[in-house]
Scaffold this motif. Sequence first.
Motif, mmCIF file in Angstrom:
data_model
loop_
_atom_site.group_PDB
_atom_site.id
_atom_site.type_symbol
_atom_site.label_atom_id
_atom_site.label_comp_id
_atom_site.label_asym_id
_atom_site.label_seq_id
_atom_site.Cartn_x
_atom_site.Cartn_y
_atom_site.Cartn_z
ATOM 1 N N GLN A 249 0.724 -1.062 -0.535
ATOM 2 C CA GLN A 249 0.133 0.177 0.119
ATOM 3 C C GLN A 249 0.863 1.443 -0.604
ATOM 4 O O GLN A 249 1.829 0.955 0.797
ATOM 5 N N VAL A 250 1.022 2.232 -1.033
ATOM 6 C CA VAL A 250 1.665 2.879 -0.902
ATOM 7 C C VAL A 250 1.194 4.576 -0.111
ATOM 8 O O VAL A 250 -0.360 4.733 0.244
ATOM 9 N N GLN A 251 1.668 5.079 0.895
ATOM 10 C CA GLN A 251 1.530 6.651 1.219
ATOM 11 C C GLN A 251 2.358 7.627 1.579
ATOM 12 O O GLN A 251 3.397 6.906 1.466
ATOM 13 N N LEU A 252 2.314 8.331 1.678
ATOM 14 C CA LEU A 252 2.842 9.772 1.814
ATOM 15 C C LEU A 252 2.444 10.469 3.093
ATOM 16 O O LEU A 252 1.258 10.672 2.729
ATOM 17 N N VAL A 253 3.498 10.726 2.925
ATOM 18 C CA VAL A 253 3.251 11.376 4.604
ATOM 19 C C VAL A 253 4.123 13.189 4.728
ATOM 20 O O VAL A 253 5.429 12.744 4.381
ATOM 21 N N ASP A 254 3.357 13.668 4.748
ATOM 22 C CA ASP A 254 3.702 14.997 4.621
ATOM 23 C C ASP A 254 4.042 15.708 5.672
ATOM 24 O O ASP A 254 3.103 15.458 7.421
ATOM 25 N N SER A 255 5.556 16.222 6.058
ATOM 26 C CA SER A 255 5.094 17.230 7.471
ATOM 27 C C SER A 255 5.884 18.404 7.539
ATOM 28 O O SER A 255 6.406 18.341 5.665
ATOM 29 N N GLY A 256 6.564 19.297 8.036
ATOM 30 C CA GLY A 256 7.035 20.235 8.013
ATOM 31 C C GLY A 256 6.185 21.721 8.085
ATOM 32 O O GLY A 256 7.260 22.550 8.459
ATOM 33 N N GLY A 257 5.056 21.760 8.050
ATOM 34 C CA GLY A 257 4.440 22.494 8.179
ATOM 35 C C GLY A 257 4.652 23.662 9.324
ATOM 36 O O GLY A 257 4.986 23.000 10.751
ATOM 37 N N GLY A 258 3.720 24.963 9.064
ATOM 38 C CA GLY A 258 4.165 25.296 10.841
ATOM 39 C C GLY A 258 4.187 26.923 10.407
ATOM 40 O O GLY A 258 3.112 27.487 9.106
ATOM 41 N N LEU A 259 3.135 27.667 11.374
ATOM 42 C CA LEU A 259 3.203 28.979 11.370
ATOM 43 C C LEU A 259 4.707 29.771 10.785
ATOM 44 O O LEU A 259 5.516 29.479 12.103
ATOM 45 N N VAL A 260 4.675 30.989 10.257
ATOM 46 C CA VAL A 260 5.883 31.362 10.059
ATOM 47 C C VAL A 260 5.695 32.828 9.661
ATOM 48 O O VAL A 260 4.296 33.242 9.161
ATOM 49 N N GLN A 261 6.675 33.749 10.041
ATOM 50 C CA GLN A 261 5.929 35.027 9.799
ATOM 51 C C GLN A 261 6.769 35.504 8.367
ATOM 52 O O GLN A 261 7.523 34.490 7.860
ATOM 53 N N ALA A 262 5.911 36.318 8.111
ATOM 54 C CA ALA A 262 6.540 36.508 6.153
ATOM 55 C C ALA A 262 8.234 36.699 6.296
ATOM 56 O O ALA A 262 8.736 37.444 7.436
ATOM 57 N N GLY A 263 9.158 36.563 4.528
ATOM 58 C CA GLY A 263 9.843 36.365 5.107
ATOM 59 C C GLY A 263 10.735 35.165 5.323
ATOM 60 O O GLY A 263 11.414 34.773 5.218
ATOM 61 N N GLY A 264 10.001 34.549 6.665
ATOM 62 C CA GLY A 264 10.435 33.595 6.708
ATOM 63 C C GLY A 264 10.984 32.365 6.263
ATOM 64 O O GLY A 264 10.646 32.526 4.419
ATOM 65 N N SER A 265 11.444 31.024 6.477
ATOM 66 C CA SER A 265 11.223 30.259 5.534
ATOM 67 C C SER A 265 11.321 28.860 5.762
ATOM 68 O O SER A 265 10.635 28.741 7.817
ATOM 69 N N GLN B 208 -1.161 13.350 2.209
ATOM 70 C CA GLN B 208 -2.488 13.947 3.232
ATOM 71 C C GLN B 208 -2.275 15.864 3.891
ATOM 72 O O GLN B 208 -3.426 16.041 3.582
ATOM 73 N N GLY B 209 -1.316 16.042 3.439
ATOM 74 C CA GLY B 209 -1.493 17.362 3.636
ATOM 75 C C GLY B 209 -0.527 18.590 4.688
ATOM 76 O O GLY B 209 -0.995 17.425 5.848
ATOM 77 N N THR B 210 0.106 19.241 4.809
ATOM 78 C CA THR B 210 0.397 19.909 5.598
ATOM 79 C C THR B 210 0.530 21.088 6.072
ATOM 80 O O THR B 210 0.537 21.980 4.553
ATOM 81 N N GLN B 211 -0.378 22.159 7.284
ATOM 82 C CA GLN B 211 -0.854 23.393 6.830
ATOM 83 C C GLN B 211 0.377 23.950 6.909
ATOM 84 O O GLN B 211 1.727 23.950 7.473
ATOM 85 N N VAL B 212 0.814 25.380 6.323
ATOM 86 C CA VAL B 212 1.325 26.306 6.403
ATOM 87 C C VAL B 212 1.114 27.458 6.433
ATOM 88 O O VAL B 212 -0.111 27.839 5.531
ATOM 89 N N THR B 213 1.389 28.174 7.523
ATOM 90 C CA THR B 213 0.649 29.661 8.001
ATOM 91 C C THR B 213 1.495 29.997 7.985
ATOM 92 O O THR B 213 2.403 30.940 8.630
#
Length: 117
Positions: free
Chosen positions: A1-17, A109-114
């Motif tokens: 079964q294929v599964q893709l796990v996304d991670s690393g998202g979060g809250l960051v200020q404009a100009g950040g990385s 499944q997606g990771t939220q970036v704000t």
Amino acid sequence: QVQLVDSGGGLVQAGGSLTLTCAPSGITVSNYPMGWFRQAPGKEREFVAFISWNGGSPSYADSVKGRFTISRGNAKNTVYLHMSSLKPEDTAVYYCAAYVSGTPKYWGQGTQVTVSS
């Protein structure tokens, strides 16, 4: 079964990385073209970046060109999206995808970036 796990998202200020990671199981990323997409609230999912199976010819949406970089970590069976100079309009859920026959077939499944202004 294929599964893709996304991670690393979060809250960051404009100009950040941020660097997003896609860690598939059930497939070997070096055998697949891979991409990143995003979906902002109230909008359709849109293409962000693509990398071919051999790592060549990366392509990007005009809105992220020069700021985002897609890369492979084949030894770790991962795909990355490094995002810099982030803008509030980059706020979205980010998804990685593995392509089959030129079409995204397997999705994370997606990771939220704000990005705050």
